[in-house]
Design a protein around this motif. Structure first.
Motif, PDB file in Angstrom:
ATOM      1  N   PRO A  42      33.019  34.096  36.103  1.00 21.78           N
ATOM      2  CA  PRO A  42      33.662  34.064  37.163  1.00 21.78           C
ATOM      3  C   PRO A  42      33.699  35.378  38.076  1.00 21.78           C
ATOM      4  CG  PRO A  42      35.276  34.556  35.177  1.00 21.78           C
ATOM      5  CD  PRO A  42      33.464  34.872  34.579  1.00 21.78           C
ATOM      6  N   TYR A  43      35.351  35.465  39.200  1.00 20.84           N
ATOM      7  CA  TYR A  43      34.657  36.693  39.890  1.00 20.84           C
ATOM      8  C   TYR A  43      36.667  37.096  39.638  1.00 20.84           C
ATOM      9  CZ  TYR A  43      30.672  35.208  42.156  1.00 20.84           C
ATOM     10  OH  TYR A  43      30.085  34.722  42.583  1.00 20.84           O
ATOM     11  N   ARG A  44      36.802  38.587  39.654  1.00 21.52           N
ATOM     12  CA  ARG A  44      37.097  39.116  39.251  1.00 21.52           C
ATOM     13  C   ARG A  44      37.803  40.124  40.292  1.00 21.52           C
ATOM     14  NH1 ARG A  44      36.553  44.546  35.209  1.00 21.52           N
ATOM     15  NH2 ARG A  44      35.158  45.342  35.974  1.00 21.52           N
ATOM     16  N   THR A  45      38.975  40.958  40.936  1.00 22.19           N
ATOM     17  CA  THR A  45      39.399  41.801  41.851  1.00 22.19           C
ATOM     18  C   THR A  45      39.780  43.210  40.888  1.00 22.19           C
ATOM     19  OG1 THR A  45      41.799  41.148  41.719  1.00 22.19           O
ATOM     20  CG2 THR A  45      39.859  40.272  43.720  1.00 22.19           C
ATOM     21  N   LEU A  46      39.887  44.009  41.458  1.00 26.64           N
ATOM     22  CA  LEU A  46      40.480  45.251  40.686  1.00 26.64           C
ATOM     23  C   LEU A  46      41.674  45.769  41.078  1.00 26.64           C
ATOM     24  CD1 LEU A  46      36.919  48.009  40.815  1.00 26.64           C
ATOM     25  CD2 LEU A  46      37.566  45.971  38.851  1.00 26.64           C
ATOM     26  N   PRO A  47      42.574  46.394  40.488  1.00 24.35           N
ATOM     27  CA  PRO A  47      43.900  47.157  40.837  1.00 24.35           C
ATOM     28  C   PRO A  47      42.885  48.455  41.662  1.00 24.35           C
ATOM     29  CG  PRO A  47      43.331  46.589  38.278  1.00 24.35           C
ATOM     30  CD  PRO A  47      42.487  46.195  38.933  1.00 24.35           C
ATOM     31  N   GLY A  48      44.163  47.918  42.714  1.00 23.70           N
ATOM     32  CA  GLY A  48      43.699  48.789  44.118  1.00 23.70           C
ATOM     33  C   GLY A  48      43.699  48.647  45.121  1.00 23.70           C
ATOM     34  N   THR A  49      43.123  47.286  44.609  1.00 21.72           N
ATOM     35  CA  THR A  49      42.229  46.147  45.731  1.00 21.72           C
ATOM     36  C   THR A  49      43.784  45.643  47.247  1.00 21.72           C
ATOM     37  OG1 THR A  49      40.519  45.145  44.573  1.00 21.72           O
ATOM     38  CG2 THR A  49      40.773  44.439  46.899  1.00 21.72           C
ATOM     39  N   PRO A  50      43.242  46.849  48.175  1.00 24.57           N
ATOM     40  CA  PRO A  50      44.099  46.707  49.534  1.00 24.57           C
ATOM     41  C   PRO A  50      43.784  45.064  50.502  1.00 24.57           C
ATOM     42  CG  PRO A  50      42.097  47.837  50.410  1.00 24.57           C
ATOM     43  CD  PRO A  50      42.133  47.476  49.108  1.00 24.57           C
ATOM     44  N   HIS A  51      44.146  43.871  49.736  1.00 28.38           N
ATOM     45  CA  HIS A  51      44.441  42.708  50.145  1.00 28.38           C
ATOM     46  C   HIS A  51      45.758  42.138  49.323  1.00 28.38           C
ATOM     47  CE1 HIS A  51      43.573  38.643  51.643  1.00 28.38           C
ATOM     48  NE2 HIS A  51      42.634  39.724  51.856  1.00 28.38           N
ATOM     49  N   PRO A  52      46.629  41.680  49.857  1.00 32.30           N
ATOM     50  CA  PRO A  52      47.629  40.766  49.614  1.00 32.30           C
ATOM     51  C   PRO A  52      47.054  39.836  47.930  1.00 32.30           C
ATOM     52  CG  PRO A  52      47.499  39.833  51.559  1.00 32.30           C
ATOM     53  CD  PRO A  52      46.659  41.436  51.361  1.00 32.30           C
ATOM     54  N   LEU A  53      46.014  39.307  48.870  1.00 31.71           N
ATOM     55  CA  LEU A  53      45.683  37.954  47.824  1.00 31.71           C
ATOM     56  C   LEU A  53      45.024  38.604  46.721  1.00 31.71           C
ATOM     57  CD1 LEU A  53      44.609  35.524  50.120  1.00 31.71           C
ATOM     58  CD2 LEU A  53      46.044  35.517  49.144  1.00 31.71           C
ATOM     59  N   ALA A  54      44.547  39.993  46.425  1.00 32.00           N
ATOM     60  CA  ALA A  54      43.699  40.707  45.250  1.00 32.00           C
ATOM     61  C   ALA A  54      44.567  39.979  43.956  1.00 32.00           C
ATOM     62  CB  ALA A  54      43.167  41.918  45.658  1.00 32.00           C
ATOM     63  N   ALA A  55      45.485  40.432  43.946  1.00 32.78           N
ATOM     64  CA  ALA A  55      46.925  40.530  42.692  1.00 32.78           C
ATOM     65  C   ALA A  55      46.102  39.147  41.440  1.00 32.78           C
ATOM     66  CB  ALA A  55      47.919  40.742  42.884  1.00 32.78           C
ATOM     67  N   TYR A  56      45.728  39.524  40.655  1.00 30.51           N
ATOM     68  CA  TYR A  56      46.296  38.330  39.666  1.00 30.51           C
ATOM     69  C   TYR A  56      47.268  39.110  38.546  1.00 30.51           C
ATOM     70  CZ  TYR A  56      42.166  40.178  36.862  1.00 30.51           C
ATOM     71  OH  TYR A  56      41.941  41.338  35.832  1.00 30.51           O
ATOM     72  N   PHE A  57      47.479  38.015  37.716  1.00 29.98           N
ATOM     73  CA  PHE A  57      48.425  38.104  36.257  1.00 29.98           C
ATOM     74  C   PHE A  57      47.389  38.377  34.408  1.00 29.98           C
ATOM     75  CE2 PHE A  57      51.218  39.065  33.436  1.00 29.98           C
ATOM     76  CZ  PHE A  57      52.161  40.194  33.170  1.00 29.98           C
ATOM     77  N   THR A  58      46.843  39.805  34.332  1.00 31.76           N
ATOM     78  CA  THR A  58      45.859  39.399  32.955  1.00 31.76           C
ATOM     79  C   THR A  58      46.663  39.553  32.059  1.00 31.76           C
ATOM     80  OG1 THR A  58      43.937  40.824  33.798  1.00 31.76           O
ATOM     81  CG2 THR A  58      44.418  40.709  32.169  1.00 31.76           C
ATOM     82  N   ARG A  59      46.389  38.018  31.361  1.00 33.93           N
ATOM     83  CA  ARG A  59      47.674  38.239  29.866  1.00 33.93           C
ATOM     84  C   ARG A  59      46.834  37.245  28.790  1.00 33.93           C
ATOM     85  NH1 ARG A  59      51.124  34.354  31.750  1.00 33.93           N
ATOM     86  NH2 ARG A  59      51.122  34.706  33.818  1.00 33.93           N
ATOM     87  N   GLY A  60      47.044  37.514  27.688  1.00 25.00           N
ATOM     88  CA  GLY A  60      46.149  36.808  26.520  1.00 25.00           C
ATOM     89  C   GLY A  60      46.726  35.696  26.026  1.00 25.00           C
TER      90      GLY A  60
END
Ligand code: TPP
Ligand code: SF4
Ligand code: MG
Lengths: 609, 347
Positions: free
Chosen positions: A440-458
């Motif tokens: 899959p594709y990921r984004t890194l924390p700190g990416t300046p975009h309102p759609l970049a965030a996601y929540f990582t969970r186990g």
């Protein structure tokens, strides 16, 4: 003196044995013999003679027996040999055992204060006046033990015909050009060599001569090579906790990184944190990998156990990390200073629930360097923890190696979406298989975009990384991770295969078994048995291994663990009929494999075929 | 237009965002759970500070409390880690990118038991982050076992009576050299918000031990972690105002009663002693205060210890200014010539 003359006198003249024998030095741990042994090793290496240096040491800081073995092999074989031709006994506690172990026809050098019956007539004896010479040359009684080591170097140099200038350059290298310690040590070596010239009559055939088989080669241990690999791979974060035999890897990172990875303003492009335990070490490495660092830790079996929960988490949450497992002998604290390949199954399946991990398996320092940088590309490409299975023999012993090749590929940072890509795509789904390769594709924390965030969970999650306990989401996600794993299978370092024409027998091995296999193959050939060889370099196992097994009638899996762990993985990989061709040839005694053991084991198994 | 302007202005922060922009998924915790109000206060504080959400990461361990980060800052990257192991993940993440703000949420079980070692080591390393413990004296998510902060004599339905003394997480933080240690109460939203705002500007680990009642398993009136107890026993030891760098100092205190502590970025925390009680810049006094309160089962709240002097881990590690995680290959892979040199030295 009398002893050496008498006992050795029954030796008859023999043809000289040049550059083809082993020297074993028996000392006490902490007695400072390291300088002496590395100087010997280096002098021989610089004379163009292929050498390997292995330290067999106890789990102790001072006092317990230690053996250092230098193997000289004009043919370039690097495996351990079961016995040595030349044994130097400096430790009274093990002298009887050491004496009995001298290869018939060999030579025994011993500190002359060792008193014991020496009645072997098949070897030569030389007494070393270690005490007398060290008292003469060293006023400080505390340093005399250290100086005594140089006495055996001098005696041995005389017997082997090793030029003292070669030792002097080796010491210059060791002391980084500092004249004073070199002169002090050379004075002792010279005195001892002069004593030997005046008093010894040579009764053994062993000599050294210059040759040109080490041109362009270097000498290094696997852990240092691994650290250099990590530096050239662009590691940016390391967290670790001390454990033999893994410690020297991060310690090499600590010593090499400042020179290579400090910028003009004096600031660093990396961080190294000594964690409070291995659990925290992998937690930090996972955290850094999640945030986008090239992140690495190094440990051994007990630390791997502590890392289990994070390994499963990293697999499921799909976070890159590199974990070196420099294997030692377990279970439990086991034999912490001895080698094994006992962590294969454990690391492959580390975690809870269904998880399996990519493993890279180097066989020597050259591959430690290569996998040192490649492991980051693999981890970031597949967004998963990657284990590198080295071991104590590769990691801590001195090997001759061809020069390391500068990475021939640019860094693969994997599928990371930046702000522009998010603009273009209008968002993303963290765990969606867009390209059909499971990755899959990921984004890194700190990416300046309102759609970049996601929540990582186990916990169970949807493609959009939201919490889900739906069965279909669960199975869909695990199936995709499995697909990713299959993509990796084909892209990882493939096995190295050498096929012997018309051979019925094949050998499969990996890691530090390699040098002993190479030598065993040539011995087997001398006995008339032709065998092919496949060296596994990664897990999951390559498809091509099936072809190798199909092409042979019997396949021996040579490894250093009690459960025949790789053989079990191969059985899972192969069909029943093909799996039945596999035979275990495993040994788990804490020592590196020898060609002799492999040859005898295969021959006897073949005989009872 | 002109008439509407002031109203619109009061709705948006310095970035022109509304409070709603700082929200995330709706909570799945029990109605009335203290954790919910703390999550709301994180929203208030970050909104008021005008933090850019992409510059914040939110982290947690496992527990009801550790679910909180899912309920605030929907535009920040979040990571729900392992039980008790958030400190290590935070350490790695905030070293990989030391420009980010970190806000971690943990529980008293998560921090005080399984993660106690990691908690103390993170504090000792001084990783720059806001570390919130939603302390309810019980394990909520596993349904009502004692935590290490449970009161002596506390009774739970299945667990029976607790005979062991509680750990004081503020005391533990100070002992591990934390420079920002505060205790508050989920039932006092203004205080919680003010503390979170100050904590975000602290240049190291800021530990907030917030009593956060578990309405389902530990809210009996005689529990020191209940709403009733908190409301009737809250003893504020000091008052403070956080003054952002760009703000004018408008707060007025009487001479001799206030003390300004300047943070590295120029912002200030103006401290005011109540009843001349406690000076939070005095470490020994803070320890004594906590120890006595613990003995007497007093519920003291406030900014208990403040000392911004210690360097953060990233500063001590002498990191370059750019985030390590974002460095291009040209800055992380040394030259071919440098490798040639090393190889030559090994020959
Ligand atoms: C390794 C591990 N052990 C046990 C658990 C089970 N577990 C989940 S949450 C929890 C306790 C949480 O208590 P606390 O941190 O106080 O959070 P609360 O639910 O009270 O907010 C436990 C024991 C787990 N998730 N992982
Ligand atoms: S069980 Fe307790 S801690 Fe958990 S959500 Fe409900 S009230 Fe909150
Ligand atoms: Mg709790």
């Amino acid at each position: 003196m009398a002893l050496s003359e008498v006992a050795g006198s029954q030796q008859t003249e023999r043809d000289p044995v040049v550059n083809n024998f082993s020297i074993m030095v028996a000392t006490k741990n902490g007695s400072g013999s390291q300088t002496a042994n590395t100087a010997l090793l280096r002098a021989l290496f610089k004379m163009g003679i292929p050498v390997t240096g292995k330290n067999l040491f106890p789990s102790n800081i001072q006092g317990l027996p230690t053996w250092y073995t230098i193997r000289l092999s004009a043919d370039g074989f690097a495996a351990r040999r079961p016995r040595s031709e030349i044994v130097i006994a400096m430790n009274p506690a093990t002298a009887i055992e050491d004496y009995a172990g001298v290869e018939p026809g060999g030579a025994f050098l011993y500190a002359d204060d060792i008193k014991m019956p020496m009645d072997r007539t098949d070897i030569a004896h030389y007494a070393i006046p270690a005490k007398a010479i060290s008292i003469k040359h060293e006023k400080d009684p505390k340093l005399r033990g250290y100086v005594a080591n140089m006495v055996y170097v001098g005696a041995l140099a005389h017997l082997l015909g090793l030029q003292l200038e070669e030792l002097e350059s080796a010491l210059m290298y060791h002391f980084k050009g500092k004249r004073k310690p070199v002169d002090l040590n050379m004075a002792v070596i010279r005195a001892s060599a002069e004593h030997a010239a005046a008093n010894y009559k040579k009764h053994d055939p062993f000599t050294v001569e210059r040759m040109n088989k080490t041109d362009g080669m270097l000498m290094i241990d696997g852990n240092t090579a691994a650290a250099l690999g990590a530096i050239y791979g662009g590691f940016t974060f390391c967290a670790w906790y001390p454990i033999t035999p893994a410690t020297s890897m991060p310690e090499a990172l600590i010593s090499f990184s400042p020179g290579l990875r400090t910028e003009a303003d004096g600031k660093r492009t990396y961080a190294i944190v000594q964690a409070e335990d291995e659990l925290a070490a992998l937690g930090m490495v996972i955290g850094a990998g999640w945030a986008g660092a090239r992140s690495v830790t190094s440990t051994s079996g007990p630390g791997i156990s502590l890392m289990a929960e994070f390994a499963g988490y990293g697999y499921f949450a799909e976070i890159p990390a590199v974990i070196w497992d420099v294997q030692r002998m377990g279970p439990s604290t086991g034999l912490p200073t001895r080698v094994s390949q006992g962590d294969v199954l454990k690391t492959y399946f580390l975690g809870h629930g269904d998880s399996r991990h990519i493993c890279l398996i180097p066989c020597d320092p050259y591959e430690c360097f290569e996998f040192g940088w490649k492991s980051f590309d693999v981890a970031e490409r597949f967004q998963t923890p990657v284990f590198v299975l080295s071991d104590l023999d590769i990691g801590m012993n001195q090997w001759m190696s061809k020069p390391f090749d500068y990475p021939d590929l640019p860094q693969d940072r994997g599928k990371v979406l930046g702000a522009e890509a998010l603009d273009r795509l209008g968002g993303f789904a963290r765990y969606k298989d867009v390209d059909g390769d499971g990755i899959p594709y990921r984004t890194l924390p700190g990416t300046p975009h309102p759609l970049a965030a996601y929540f990582t969970r186990g916990t169970g999650h949807t493609e959009k990384a939201t919490l889900s306990e739906r069965p279909a989401d669960w199975t869909g996600n695990l199936d995709r991770i499995r697909a990713k794993f299959e993509t990796a299978r084909a892209e990882l370092p493939q096995p190295i295969v050498s096929l012997a024409d018309g051979a019925e027998v094949g050998l499969i091995a990996y890691g530090s078994a390699h040098p002993a296999i190479e030598e065993a193959l040539s011995r087997l050939e001398q006995t008339g048995l032709k065998a092919s060889y496949l060296r596994v370099r990664a897990l999951p196992l390559a498809e091509s291994i099936k072809d190798f097994v199909a092409a042979h009638k019997r396949v021996y899996v040579v490894e250093m663990n009690d459960d025949a762990q790789m053989l079990q993985l191969l059985r899972l990989h192969l069909s029943g009929v093909e799996g039945d061709k596999l035979r275990a040839a495993n040994l788990c005694d804490g020592l590196p494999l020898t060609a002799r053991w492999i040859t005898e084991t295969i021959l006897s198994k073949e005989a009872s075929q | 237009m002109t008439a509407a302007a002031p109203a619109a202005k009061s709705n948006v922060n310095i970035l022109g965002l509304t409070k709603a922009d700082y929200k995330a998924a709706p909570s799945t915790l029990c109605a009335g759970c203290g954790h919910n109000s703390i999550a709301d206060k994180v929203i208030d504080a970050t909104f008021e500070l005008g933090l850019k959400q992409h510059e914040v990461i939110k982290l947690s361990g496992i527990g009801c409390s550790s679910k909180s980060p899912a309920y605030f800052l929907g535009r920040s990257h979040g990571i729900n880690t392992l039980h008790g192991r958030m400190p290590s993940v935070a350490t790695g993440a905030l070293m990989a990118n030391h420009q980010l703000y970190g806000v971690g949420v943990s529980g008293d079980g998560d921090t005080g038991s399984i993660g106690f070692g990691q908690f103390k080591h993170m504090v000792r390393r001084n990783v720059r982050m806001v570390y919130i413990v939603e302390n309810n004296g019980v394990y909520g998510l596993t349904k009502g076992q004692f935590s290490a902060t449970a009161d002596v004599g506390q009774e739970l339905k299945h667990a029976g009576r607790n005979e062991l003394p509680p750990l004081d997480l503020c005391l533990e933080a100070i002992i591990a050299d934390c420079g920002f240690v505060a205790r508050s109460f989920a039932g006092d939203p203004k205080h919680v918000t003010a503390l979170i705002k100050a904590a975000f500007n602290f240049p190291g680990t800021a530990v907030l031990d917030i009593i956060s009642p578990c309405v389902t398993f530990n809210d009996k009136d005689d529990s020191t972690k209940s709403y009733a107890w908190g409301k009737s026993h809250d003893e504020r030891v000091n008052d403070f105002t956080f003054v952002m760098q760009q703000d004018e100092i408008t707060v007025e205190y009487e001479e001799g009663e206030t003390k300004a502590v300047e943070l590295h970025d120029g912002s200030q925390i103006m401290l005011r002693k109540l009843d001349g009680k406690h000076d939070p810049t005095n470490r020994a006094a803070a320890i004594t205060l906590l120890d006595e309160a613990r003995e007497k089962q007093q519920f003291i709240t406030g900014l208990i210890y403040l000392n911004p002097a210690r360097a953060s881990l990233a500063t001590a590690a002498n990191l370059i200014d750019s985030p390590l995680a974002w460095l291009p290959e040209s800055r992380t892979r040394p030259s071919r010539e440098s490798l040639d040199k090393i190889v030559a030295s090994l020959k």
